[in-house]
Scaffold this motif. Structure first.
Motif, short mmCIF file in Angstrom:
data_model
loop_
_atom_site.label_atom_id
_atom_site.label_comp_id
_atom_site.label_asym_id
_atom_site.label_seq_id
_atom_site.Cartn_x
_atom_site.Cartn_y
_atom_site.Cartn_z
N ARG A 268 -17.37 95.89 27.37
CA ARG A 268 -18.34 96.98 28.32
C ARG A 268 -19.32 97.71 27.81
O ARG A 268 -18.79 98.37 26.68
N GLU B 86 -23.70 98.26 32.65
CA GLU B 86 -23.09 99.38 33.66
C GLU B 86 -24.43 99.02 34.59
O GLU B 86 -23.56 99.11 35.82
N TRP C 261 -19.64 90.56 27.83
CA TRP C 261 -20.23 91.95 27.66
C TRP C 261 -20.43 91.82 29.34
O TRP C 261 -21.50 91.31 30.13
N ILE C 262 -20.16 93.17 30.02
CA ILE C 262 -20.38 93.73 31.46
C ILE C 262 -21.67 94.74 30.96
O ILE C 262 -21.29 96.27 30.72
N ARG D 131 -20.52 90.31 38.56
CA ARG D 131 -19.73 90.06 36.60
C ARG D 131 -18.66 88.96 37.44
O ARG D 131 -17.42 88.80 36.76
#
Length: 251
Positions: A225, A190, A187-188, A197
Motif C-alpha cells: 500500500r 490511495e 502496489w495500491i 484493485r
C-alpha cells in the motif's frame, strides 16, 4: 526524489541527466554525509546519479556510489569524496562514476576510489551508519517490469511502463504491478477504485501463473500500500523519497 539540473561537460552529460549533486549543504554547524547512487536503467541515456538515503543498507554490489563526507581541516569545513565501486558493477559504470565525482563537485579536496571488499576505511562505514548487510547483486535489473492498472478510459486495462521508470510513475489513482524477477508486487494507490484493485489483483495472479508456466520458477505475490513500502520494494527504484503532496488540480 527531487532533483535539479546540473550542467556538465559534453562527455559527462549523457551519463548525468538530472541530479541533486550541486544542491550542497548550506552553512551548518554539523553538515551531514550524503550518498549518491550511479545506476543505469535500461540504456546509457538512462544512466543517472541520484541522491539516496545515507545508509549502508542501500548499497548494492551491482552499482557504484559516491559518498560525500564533511571534514574539518585547519579550522575550515571541507569534504572528502569517495567513489565506491561494487564488485559486480561494470567498468563503464565505474568510469562514469569517477567522471561525475571529479566534475560535479567543486567543494572537495580529494576523490578516493574504493573497491568493494578492499578494506574500506572506518570513516566510510561510520558515515553510512555502520556496516550492515546489503545486496550483493542486481540481477533483477534485467528482469524488472512495471505495469499500470487503470480504468480511466471507461474500461480496465493493463499497460507496461518503460524500463526507465521512477517513483513518480506510481499513480495514486491506479494500481501498479511490479515484477522484480523473484516477487510480484501489487502496489495500491490511495485513490484507486475497488474495481481497479480487484481486477489488478486478478491480473497479477494470472501474470504470476503465466510466468511460472514459462520459466518453471514461482514468484511470490505481495500487496503493497502507498506509504507502506518496504526495503525490498523501494530498492527497485533509483532514488526514493516522500511522495509529492497532491494538489486540488491533480488528476
Amino acid at each position: 526524489v527531487y532533483v535539479t539540473i546540473v550542467t556538465l561537460p559534453v562527455y559527462v552529460y549523457p551519463v548525468l541527466q538530472v541530479s541533486d549533486l550541486q544542491n550542497n549543504d548550506p552553512v551548518q554547524v554539523n553538515p551531514r554525509p550524503r550518498l549518491y547512487q550511479v545506476r543505469q536503467n535500461g540504456n546509457i541515456l538512462a544512466q543517472r546519479c541520484v541522491e539516496i538515503g545515507c545508509s549502508s543498507l542501500l548499497l548494492n554490489s551491482g552499482f557504484c556510489y559516491i559518498l560525500k563526507v564533511p571534514a574539518e581541516r585547519e579550522g575550515e569545513m571541507t569534504y572528502i569524496l569517495y567513489v565506491w565501486v561494487g564488485s559486480r558493477s561494470s567498468e563503464d559504470l565505474m568510469n562514469a562514476s569517477v567522471d561525475i565525482a571529479k566534475e560535479a563537485f567543486d567543494d572537495v579536496d580529494t576523490v578516493t576510489v574504493l573497491y568493494e571488499g578492499t578494506n574500506e576505511p572506518d570513516i566510510f562505514w561510520s558515515s553510512l551508519g555502520g556496516r550492515k548487510q546489503y545486496d550483493n547483486n542486481a540481477d533483477w535489473m534485467d528482469l524488472i517490469r512495471l505495469f499500470r492498472c487503470s480504468n480511466e478510459r471507461g474500461y480496465f486495462a493493463v499497460s507496461e511502463k518503460c524500463s526507465d521508470f521512477c517513483q513518480d510513475d506510481l499513480s495514486d489513482e491506479d494500481v501498479m504491478i511490479l515484477d522484480s524477477g523473484t516477487d510480484v508486487f501489487v502496489w495500491i494507490g490511495e485513490e484507486s477504485s475497488d474495481v481497479e484493485r480487484k481486477l489488478a489483483l486478478k491480473s497479477a495472479q494470472l501474470y504470476q501463473q503465466h510466468v511460472q508456466d514459462l520459466s518453471g520458477e514461482a514468484r511470490k505475490l505481495s500487496i503493497v500500500r502507498r506509504g507502506k513500502e518496504n526495503l525490498k520494494f523501494i530498492k527497485l527504484f533509483h532514488g526514493w523519497g516522500p511522495f509529492r503532496a497532491r494538489t486540488k488540480n491533480s488528476s
